[in-house]
Design a protein around this motif. Structure first.
Motif, PDB file in Angstrom:
ATOM      1  N   GLU A 190      44.552  45.392  31.382  1.00  0.00           N
ATOM      2  CA  GLU A 190      44.035  45.607  32.727  1.00  0.00           C
ATOM      3  C   GLU A 190      42.594  46.082  32.671  1.00  0.00           C
ATOM      4  OE1 GLU A 190      46.199  48.417  35.035  1.00  0.00           O
ATOM      5  OE2 GLU A 190      45.417  47.658  36.926  1.00  0.00           O
ATOM      6  N   GLU A 191      42.312  46.951  31.687  1.00  0.00           N
ATOM      7  CA  GLU A 191      40.935  47.415  31.550  1.00  0.00           C
ATOM      8  C   GLU A 191      40.015  46.282  31.112  1.00  0.00           C
ATOM      9  OE1 GLU A 191      40.689  50.836  29.058  1.00  0.00           O
ATOM     10  OE2 GLU A 191      42.186  51.886  30.248  1.00  0.00           O
ATOM     11  N   LEU A 192      40.532  45.399  30.246  1.00  0.00           N
ATOM     12  CA  LEU A 192      39.700  44.317  29.738  1.00  0.00           C
ATOM     13  C   LEU A 192      39.458  43.254  30.798  1.00  0.00           C
ATOM     14  CD1 LEU A 192      41.073  43.635  26.172  1.00  0.00           C
ATOM     15  CD2 LEU A 192      38.832  44.467  26.772  1.00  0.00           C
ATOM     16  N   SER A 193      40.541  42.799  31.432  1.00  0.00           N
ATOM     17  CA  SER A 193      40.414  41.623  32.281  1.00  0.00           C
ATOM     18  C   SER A 193      40.536  41.954  33.757  1.00  0.00           C
ATOM     19  CB  SER A 193      41.497  40.617  31.912  1.00  0.00           C
ATOM     20  OG  SER A 193      42.753  41.107  32.291  1.00  0.00           O
ATOM     21  N   GLY A 194      41.249  43.026  34.095  1.00  0.00           N
ATOM     22  CA  GLY A 194      41.404  43.383  35.495  1.00  0.00           C
ATOM     23  C   GLY A 194      42.783  43.122  36.041  1.00  0.00           C
ATOM     24  N   ALA A 195      43.622  42.415  35.280  1.00  0.00           N
ATOM     25  CA  ALA A 195      44.962  42.130  35.777  1.00  0.00           C
ATOM     26  C   ALA A 195      45.991  42.552  34.738  1.00  0.00           C
ATOM     27  CB  ALA A 195      45.112  40.655  36.091  1.00  0.00           C
TER      28      ALA A 195
ATOM     29  N   ASN B  15      35.290  39.565  29.239  1.00  0.00           N
ATOM     30  CA  ASN B  15      34.612  40.849  29.056  1.00  0.00           C
ATOM     31  C   ASN B  15      34.644  41.234  27.589  1.00  0.00           C
ATOM     32  OD1 ASN B  15      34.126  41.308  31.812  1.00  0.00           O
ATOM     33  ND2 ASN B  15      36.262  41.927  32.069  1.00  0.00           N
TER      34      ASN B  15
ATOM     35  N   LEU C  81      43.231  52.890  39.417  1.00  0.00           N
ATOM     36  CA  LEU C  81      43.149  51.698  38.580  1.00  0.00           C
ATOM     37  C   LEU C  81      41.833  51.687  37.810  1.00  0.00           C
ATOM     38  CD1 LEU C  81      44.537  48.947  40.951  1.00  0.00           C
ATOM     39  CD2 LEU C  81      45.748  50.325  39.302  1.00  0.00           C
ATOM     40  N   PRO C  82      41.788  50.982  36.678  1.00  0.00           N
ATOM     41  CA  PRO C  82      40.533  50.854  35.932  1.00  0.00           C
ATOM     42  C   PRO C  82      39.445  50.218  36.801  1.00  0.00           C
ATOM     43  CG  PRO C  82      42.350  49.961  34.660  1.00  0.00           C
ATOM     44  CD  PRO C  82      42.903  50.347  35.974  1.00  0.00           C
TER      45      PRO C  82
ATOM     46  N   ASN D 202      37.316  47.764  36.590  1.00  0.00           N
ATOM     47  CA  ASN D 202      37.212  46.317  36.836  1.00  0.00           C
ATOM     48  C   ASN D 202      38.560  45.681  37.152  1.00  0.00           C
ATOM     49  OD1 ASN D 202      38.258  46.479  34.330  1.00  0.00           O
ATOM     50  ND2 ASN D 202      36.966  44.929  33.413  1.00  0.00           N
ATOM     51  N   SER D 203      39.447  46.479  37.696  1.00  0.00           N
ATOM     52  CA  SER D 203      40.734  45.957  38.118  1.00  0.00           C
ATOM     53  C   SER D 203      40.547  44.966  39.274  1.00  0.00           C
ATOM     54  CB  SER D 203      41.614  47.114  38.561  1.00  0.00           C
ATOM     55  OG  SER D 203      42.838  46.628  38.998  1.00  0.00           O
ATOM     56  N   ARG D 204      41.317  43.885  39.249  1.00  0.00           N
ATOM     57  CA  ARG D 204      41.129  42.842  40.251  1.00  0.00           C
ATOM     58  C   ARG D 204      42.126  43.023  41.388  1.00  0.00           C
ATOM     59  NH1 ARG D 204      41.156  38.820  35.876  1.00  0.00           N
ATOM     60  NH2 ARG D 204      42.992  37.913  36.826  1.00  0.00           N
TER      61      ARG D 204
END
Lengths: 384, 180
Positions: free
Chosen positions: A156-161, A175, B65-66, B68-70
């Motif tokens: 999640e930190e790397l990609s966001g999901a 990223n 959330l982090p 860069n969380s989408r």
């Protein structure tokens, strides 16, 4: 009128004849791992035949891809095998890169291998937990999810999901990974080694588990060959075949790891316990690979040079790689345009589902549940 | 329907080839069962006593959330130049944009990064129910006005309400909104 309801028994044997009972398992059934319907014909507890029906999760991904540009297909690849999305999109991206002739930077290859192996660990931990639930043990599921949670958090930190990453891009990764994340992964894999050993002693060495899985759902070497099984099902039957070793892609030729095989330690070779054990040992091998990658990773760019509008040259490619569930093959036919002319995915789960009718006859229904669990299918990949 | 008619008597015998139970085998069985169950129980007890709870009680305790969380998409319409790149990149076509050419007499506008705004935005709607949160639209945005926020609580009762128009004053105020 009375003639219609009269029963004339001519033969005593005819009147005592037993019939097979048809039983529907699924499509909404906790033991079928998604929306798989299996029509079982049973004689009391014993399965006489089983017919799987698929297509409940068909999302028309292959046809839909023909209208999308090559970057836009990656999110759809995620949704095939949603428990191992990194490996799925990595396979697709490698096929496109091979056709495009893109050079992937060294650091991106290392990052891909790290996330790919972490995803394999997460997928196998999921198998471990859910398989224990299939056999009636609940707590291993919670232990496995606790460790899987760390991997999802890093992703999640790397990609966001958390599940559908869209992280591996054509030419590299989205990223960059930073040093503190690498340190946390290093700490995690060291702890994971201990905890997986503990979990294995909780489940794999348990005598109830052994008697539920040993000698159950045996896939012989010959049967695995005939059906074209791959992944842990093939290796559980004792066939030494791993694409990471046999046809190395990425940086796998630089890495040192073993290919665990089923030995028939608790029962016959190729039974459910062997497939379970192959996956547990693969977690340790993945930990080994991640450690080597963490030692070898160097600073550098994570994206190579890719044209803004990707147009593949005319032609076709079939590329496959080793995903947690088996080999995933991607066949791209291009007519030189912005979108693929045809995209076909060869799924290993589909092959494994088609093995069920031959595995089933003679099993107890509860053993059949164990057999479905041990081949570890994801219906998103079967139906696509 | 099925052409497969297996001989059921042979099917039943398949399961009967277990080892014969002897007197010592009986005790060995009991010993093995106690041993393996106690191994499991020891691990469970260790977890009960030593491991802290890892779950959180969601509505009361919220996790951050982090960065860069989408999650929810937000478009800062003041910086948008209506270049349509996001709607082209979108694999599910959930971004609807309408824009008209700006009057020549009207005062010249510029985005924060300095690029001139030549089009007047009339509609910028994202169907968040259709969105697959892949993040491709945010990566192609030249002025970086379209971003993913870390706000994840914006569900509505109907699908129609899930269409957010970013020219709407209420949605505009959601730039830094995170439900607490």
């Amino acid at each position: 009128m009375s003639n219609n309801f009269s029963v004339t028994v001519t033969d005593e044997e005819e009147s005592l004849k037993t019939q097979l009972l048809t039983l529907n398992m699924g499509p909404q059934h906790p033991a079928t791992h998604g929306v798989l319907r299996v029509e079982i014909k049973t004689d009391s507890e014993i399965v006489a035949s089983a017919t799987p029906y698929i297509g409940y999760l068909h999302r028309c991904m292959e046809k839909h891809s023909e209208n999308l540009d090559y970057r836009g297909i990656i999110p759809f690849c995620d949704r095939m095998d949603y428990l191992a999305a990194i490996n799925t999109e990595w396979t697709y991206v490698m096929a496109v890169e091979k056709m495009l002739g893109t050079e992937v930077p060294e650091r991106a290859q290392y990052v891909r291998t790290i996330v790919g192996e972490l995803q394999r660990i997460a997928s196998h931990l999921m198998f471990f937990g859910v398989y224990a639930i299939d056999l009636g043990a609940f707590s291993p599921f919670l232990y496995a999810f606790q460790d899987r949670e760390f991997i999802l958090r890093i992703f999640e930190e790397l990609s966001g999901a958390r599940l559908l990453y869209n992280y591996v891009w054509i030419g590299g990764v989205w990223n960059d990974i930073n040093d503190s994340q690498l340190k946390r992964i290093d700490k995690f894999v060291n702890e994971l080694e201990e905890s997986v050993k503990k979990y294995h002693s909780l489940v794999g060495e348990n005598s109830i588990f052994i008697s539920r899985t040993a000698n159950v759902g045996v896939v012989s070497e010959e049967m695995a060959y005939q059906y074209g099984a791959t992944g842990a099902v093939l290796r559980g039957s004792g066939v030494d075949w791993d694409l990471r070793k046999k046809r190395p892609y990425g940086i796998y030729d630089k890495l040192d790891f073993n290919v665990p095989l089923g030995t028939g330690e608790k029962g016959q070779q190729g039974d459910c316990w062997d497939r379970y054990m192959v996956r547990v040992q693969e977690i340790f091998e993945s930990i080994k690979i991640v450690k080597q990658c963490l030692a070898g990773i160097e600073a550098g760019p994570v994206m190579g040079k890719v044209p803004k509008n990707i147009k593949l040259p005319e032609g076709e490619i079939f590329y496959k790689s080793e995903c947690p569930r088996g080999e995933l093959g991607v066949h791209i036919i291009s007519d030189g345009g912005k979108t693929p002319y045809r995209l076909k995915v060869k799924s290993s789960c589909f092959t494994h589902v088609s093995m069920l009718p031959e595995m089933a006859p003679g099993m107890m229904i509860a053993d059949f549940v164990a057999a479905i669990g041990s081949i570890d299918i994801v219906l998103g990949e079967v139906d696509r | 329907m099925s052409t497969l008619t297996p001989d059921l008597s042979t099917l039943a015998n398949k399961n009967d080839d277990r080892e014969k139970l002897t007197f010592f085998g009986w005790f060995a069985n009991i010993f093995r069962a106690i041993k393996s169950v106690s191994t499991g129980m020891l691990i469970t007890i260790k977890y009960v006593l030593s491991v802290k709870p890892v779950t959180i009680e969601y509505p009361e305790v919220r996790e951050e959330l982090p960065p860069n969380s989408r999650s929810r998409l937000f478009n800062d319409v003041d910086n948008c130049i209506a270049c349509m790149q996001c709607s082209t990149a979108c694999p599910v076509d959930c971004i609807y944009i309408a824009a008209v050419r700006r009057d020549k007499e009207a005062p010249k506008l510029k985005t924060d990064s300095g690029s001139p705004i030549k089009l007047d935005l009339k509609q910028y709607t994202i169907d968040t129910a259709l969105c697959c949160y892949c993040g491709l639209c945010t990566t192609v945005c030249p002025t970086e006005c379209l971003t993913h926020t870390t706000d994840y609580e914006y569900a509505q009762y109907t699908l129609k309400e899930m269409k957010y128009d970013y020219l709407d004053a209420e949605v505009r105020a959601w730039k830094h909104r995170i439900v607490k």
